[in-house]
Design a protein around this motif. Structure first.
Motif, PDB file in Angstrom:
ATOM      1  N   ALA A   1       0.817  -1.212   0.000  1.00 39.76           N
ATOM      2  CA  ALA A   1       0.000   0.000   0.000  1.00 39.76           C
ATOM      3  C   ALA A   1       0.854   1.267   0.000  1.00 39.76           C
ATOM      4  O   ALA A   1       0.368   2.342  -0.353  1.00 39.76           O
ATOM      5  N   GLU A   2       2.127   1.195   0.391  1.00 46.76           N
ATOM      6  CA  GLU A   2       3.006   2.361   0.394  1.00 46.76           C
ATOM      7  C   GLU A   2       3.293   2.781  -1.039  1.00 46.76           C
ATOM      8  O   GLU A   2       3.333   1.970  -1.951  1.00 46.76           O
ATOM      9  N   HIS A   3       3.525   4.106  -1.207  1.00 44.60           N
ATOM     10  CA  HIS A   3       3.834   4.605  -2.535  1.00 44.60           C
ATOM     11  C   HIS A   3       5.245   4.182  -2.912  1.00 44.60           C
ATOM     12  O   HIS A   3       6.172   4.305  -2.108  1.00 44.60           O
ATOM     13  N   PRO A   4       5.430   3.704  -4.123  1.00 50.93           N
ATOM     14  CA  PRO A   4       6.778   3.298  -4.532  1.00 50.93           C
ATOM     15  C   PRO A   4       7.683   4.522  -4.697  1.00 50.93           C
ATOM     16  O   PRO A   4       7.228   5.628  -4.945  1.00 50.93           O
ATOM     17  N   ALA A   5       8.964   4.303  -4.574  1.00 49.88           N
ATOM     18  CA  ALA A   5       9.942   5.374  -4.758  1.00 49.88           C
ATOM     19  C   ALA A   5       9.961   5.777  -6.225  1.00 49.88           C
ATOM     20  O   ALA A   5       9.708   4.944  -7.107  1.00 49.88           O
ATOM     21  N   PRO A   6      10.263   7.055  -6.511  1.00 48.34           N
ATOM     22  CA  PRO A   6      10.304   7.463  -7.931  1.00 48.34           C
ATOM     23  C   PRO A   6      11.423   6.713  -8.661  1.00 48.34           C
ATOM     24  O   PRO A   6      12.441   6.360  -8.079  1.00 48.34           O
ATOM     25  N   PRO A   7      11.246   6.492  -9.960  1.00 49.81           N
ATOM     26  CA  PRO A   7      12.262   5.757 -10.712  1.00 49.81           C
ATOM     27  C   PRO A   7      13.557   6.574 -10.829  1.00 49.81           C
ATOM     28  O   PRO A   7      13.550   7.802 -10.792  1.00 49.81           O
ATOM     29  N   ALA A   8      14.670   5.866 -10.953  1.00 53.04           N
ATOM     30  CA  ALA A   8      15.987   6.519 -11.100  1.00 53.04           C
ATOM     31  C   ALA A   8      16.052   7.181 -12.468  1.00 53.04           C
ATOM     32  O   ALA A   8      15.521   6.654 -13.451  1.00 53.04           O
ATOM     33  N   PRO A   9      16.710   8.348 -12.561  1.00 51.20           N
ATOM     34  CA  PRO A   9      16.820   9.024 -13.878  1.00 51.20           C
ATOM     35  C   PRO A   9      17.663   8.184 -14.852  1.00 51.20           C
ATOM     36  O   PRO A   9      18.591   7.502 -14.458  1.00 51.20           O
ATOM     37  N   PRO A  10      17.322   8.238 -16.109  1.00 51.20           N
ATOM     38  CA  PRO A  10      18.090   7.474 -17.099  1.00 51.20           C
ATOM     39  C   PRO A  10      19.492   8.065 -17.278  1.00 51.20           C
ATOM     40  O   PRO A  10      19.713   9.260 -17.117  1.00 51.20           O
ATOM     41  N   GLY A  11      20.432   7.234 -17.567  1.00 44.39           N
ATOM     42  CA  GLY A  11      21.809   7.686 -17.852  1.00 44.39           C
ATOM     43  C   GLY A  11      22.691   7.650 -16.624  1.00 44.39           C
ATOM     44  O   GLY A  11      23.783   8.191 -16.653  1.00 44.39           O
ATOM     45  N   GLY A  12      22.290   7.083 -15.543  1.00 45.82           N
ATOM     46  CA  GLY A  12      23.173   6.925 -14.397  1.00 45.82           C
ATOM     47  C   GLY A  12      23.234   8.132 -13.501  1.00 45.82           C
ATOM     48  O   GLY A  12      23.954   8.152 -12.546  1.00 45.82           O
TER      49      GLY A  12
END
Length: 143
Positions: free
Chosen positions: A130-141
């Motif tokens: 039920a917790e909100h997932p963490a935002p995705p990592a930016p592309p390109g490292g």
């Protein structure tokens, strides 16, 4: 000369029927809960139901007693009524309660036997989902 078998000296005699019955009755606490209930309180409840049925069978007739027990005939339609009313209440309330409670207990035990996970584990997993997932990592490292 005939030889009769001599019991071994010093040993206690084998337990009699009374001692075996007493030991069996003392061991009833080792039974599962349903078996213990059935032996201790269930036999009393079923005995009272059976005694009411036999009393009514003798006084109002076996067919009428059966009809009053299962609710086909009103207890006010038979004579004597003083014994038909308790039988009717038994058939209306006590017997379904005994049967329903017994079936519910057996079904609950079967369901509990098939549970593989603890309730707290399931609740913890549901909270994590039920917790909100963490935002995705930016592309390109991220450089």
């Amino acid at each position: 000369m005939s030889t009769t078998p001599v019991p071994p000296p010093g040993g206690p005699p084998p337990p009699g029927r009374r001692q075996r019955l007493r030991a069996w009755w003392a061991d009833r606490h080792a039974l599962p809960q349903f078996g213990y209930w059935l032996l201790s309180r269930g036999t009393v409840a079923l005995g009272v139901c059976a005694a009411l049925y036999v009393l009514n069978g003798v006084l109002i007739g076996w067919g009428d007693a059966y009809d009053v027990l299962i609710g086909i005939t009103s207890p006010s339609a038979v004579r004597p009524q003083w014994c038909a009313w308790p039988l009717s209440l038994t058939g209306w309330a006590a017997i379904p309660a005994i049967v329903g409670g017994s079936a519910g207990y057996v079904i609950t035990r079967q369901i509990q036997a098939h549970h593989a996970r603890e309730l707290s584990d399931v609740v913890d997993e549901l909270r994590r989902l039920a917790e909100h997932p963490a935002p995705p990592a930016p592309p390109g490292g991220g450089e």
